[in-house]
Design a protein around this motif. Structure first.
Motif, PDB file in Angstrom:
ATOM      1  N   UNK A 199       0.800  -1.218   0.000  1.00  0.00           N
ATOM      2  CA  UNK A 199       0.000   0.000   0.000  1.00  0.00           C
ATOM      3  C   UNK A 199       0.837   1.275   0.000  1.00  0.00           C
ATOM      4  N   UNK A 200       2.165   1.152   0.111  1.00  0.00           N
ATOM      5  CA  UNK A 200       2.984   2.363   0.127  1.00  0.00           C
ATOM      6  C   UNK A 200       3.062   3.017  -1.252  1.00  0.00           C
ATOM      7  N   UNK A 201       2.758   2.260  -2.328  1.00  0.00           N
ATOM      8  CA  UNK A 201       2.814   2.828  -3.670  1.00  0.00           C
ATOM      9  C   UNK A 201       1.437   3.336  -4.084  1.00  0.00           C
ATOM     10  N   UNK A 202       1.424   4.561  -4.650  1.00  0.00           N
ATOM     11  CA  UNK A 202       0.154   5.191  -5.015  1.00  0.00           C
ATOM     12  C   UNK A 202       0.041   5.507  -6.499  1.00  0.00           C
ATOM     13  N   UNK A 203       1.170   5.534  -7.203  1.00  0.00           N
ATOM     14  CA  UNK A 203       1.169   5.869  -8.626  1.00  0.00           C
ATOM     15  C   UNK A 203       1.846   4.765  -9.426  1.00  0.00           C
ATOM     16  N   UNK A 204       1.371   4.575 -10.663  1.00  0.00           N
ATOM     17  CA  UNK A 204       2.007   3.587 -11.543  1.00  0.00           C
ATOM     18  C   UNK A 204       1.947   4.093 -12.976  1.00  0.00           C
ATOM     19  N   UNK A 205       3.033   3.857 -13.707  1.00  0.00           N
ATOM     20  CA  UNK A 205       3.076   4.126 -15.140  1.00  0.00           C
ATOM     21  C   UNK A 205       3.424   2.838 -15.859  1.00  0.00           C
ATOM     22  N   UNK A 206       2.670   2.524 -16.923  1.00  0.00           N
ATOM     23  CA  UNK A 206       3.003   1.419 -17.822  1.00  0.00           C
ATOM     24  C   UNK A 206       3.368   2.024 -19.178  1.00  0.00           C
ATOM     25  N   UNK A 207       4.609   1.834 -19.595  1.00  0.00           N
ATOM     26  CA  UNK A 207       5.130   2.430 -20.826  1.00  0.00           C
ATOM     27  C   UNK A 207       5.778   1.316 -21.662  1.00  0.00           C
TER      28      UNK A 207
END
Length: 241
Positions: free
Chosen positions: A116-124
């Motif tokens: 739960x510490x991660x709030x953002x994600x990018x898939x490139x």
């Protein structure tokens, strides 16, 4: 009250009426060189630097060292420090494509996605992501599964997508309908170079400005200007919308 995730990009959050809807998935489309990867790097970097929100960057196209060089070249000088500290987690193409199987790559990610510490994600990018799958049905099934996992884990996600045309009217894929928001990065050649624009075409649960706005790429990343483009004044018949 709808919770929003600010991109921290000059001018863009104003167009978005405050930011991207929290726990949503937004598709960022554009032709080569339009600025999709810069957008993704800036979104993750600003999350840590400006809002104390940790992020995950998935790159199916670049090695970790290439991402670092790209980030630092546009002024994100603390990128590697954040990677070393774990506030930015990078999965590069060597890790993601090692097994040549999406299920194996997903298993690699699940521990961090469950954290739960991660709030953002990018898939490139989705363009390379699709190479995992042999047919359209399999691609759709896994894309739906993956977006559901992202929402369940409270991640606000950007997915980049390669677009072959300047305007998207003939280039709309299923992914545009599966995601909560659609942002198009447009570029048109001129005698002196290239004019760049951003168009927020859709954002569920949110009032947005759907004009087409000029933008620039340079040191500090992407910057959006508030004077609406002449594209906004085109007739309905000629409009890309």
């Amino acid at each position: 009250m709808i919770e929003l995730t600010k991109t921290g990009i000059d001018g863009l959050d104003d167009i978005l009426n405050g930011g991207i809807v929290k726990n949503s998935t937004t598709l960022v489309s554009g032709n080569p060189g339009a600025g999709k990867s810069i957008f993704g790097l800036q979104y993750i970097y600003n999350g840590v630097e400006l809002f104390d929100e940790k992020g995950i960057y998935l790159s199916f196209e670049e090695n970790e060292s290439d991402l670092r060089q790209a980030a630092e070249s546009i002024g994100f000088e603390n990128w590697q420090q954040h990677v070393d500290e774990g506030t930015i987690k990078v999965y590069d193409k060597q890790a993601l494509l090692r097994e040549n199987d999406f299920s194996a790559a997903l298993e690699l990610l699940l521990d961090d996605l469950d954290d739960e510490q991660y709030e953002r994600l990018v898939l490139d990018s989705l363009t390379m992501f699709q190479l995992f799958f042999e047919d359209e049905r399999e691609k759709r099934t896994y894309l739906l599964k993956f977006t559901d996992i992202l929402r369940e884990n409270n991640l606000t996600t950007l997915m980049t997508n390669e677009q072959g045309t300047v305007f998207p009217e003939t280039d709309i894929g299923l992914e545009n309908f599966l995601t909560d928001g659609n942002i198009f990065l447009l570029q048109t050649p001129t005698d002196s170079g290239v004019n760049r624009y951003v168009w927020v075409a859709k954002m569920r649960k949110q009032n947005i400005d759907t004009d087409i706005f000029p933008m620039e790429l340079g040191q500090g990343g992407m910057k959006v200007h508030q004077n609406a483009s002449a594209f906004s004044m085109m007739s309905e018949e000629d409009s890309p919308i």
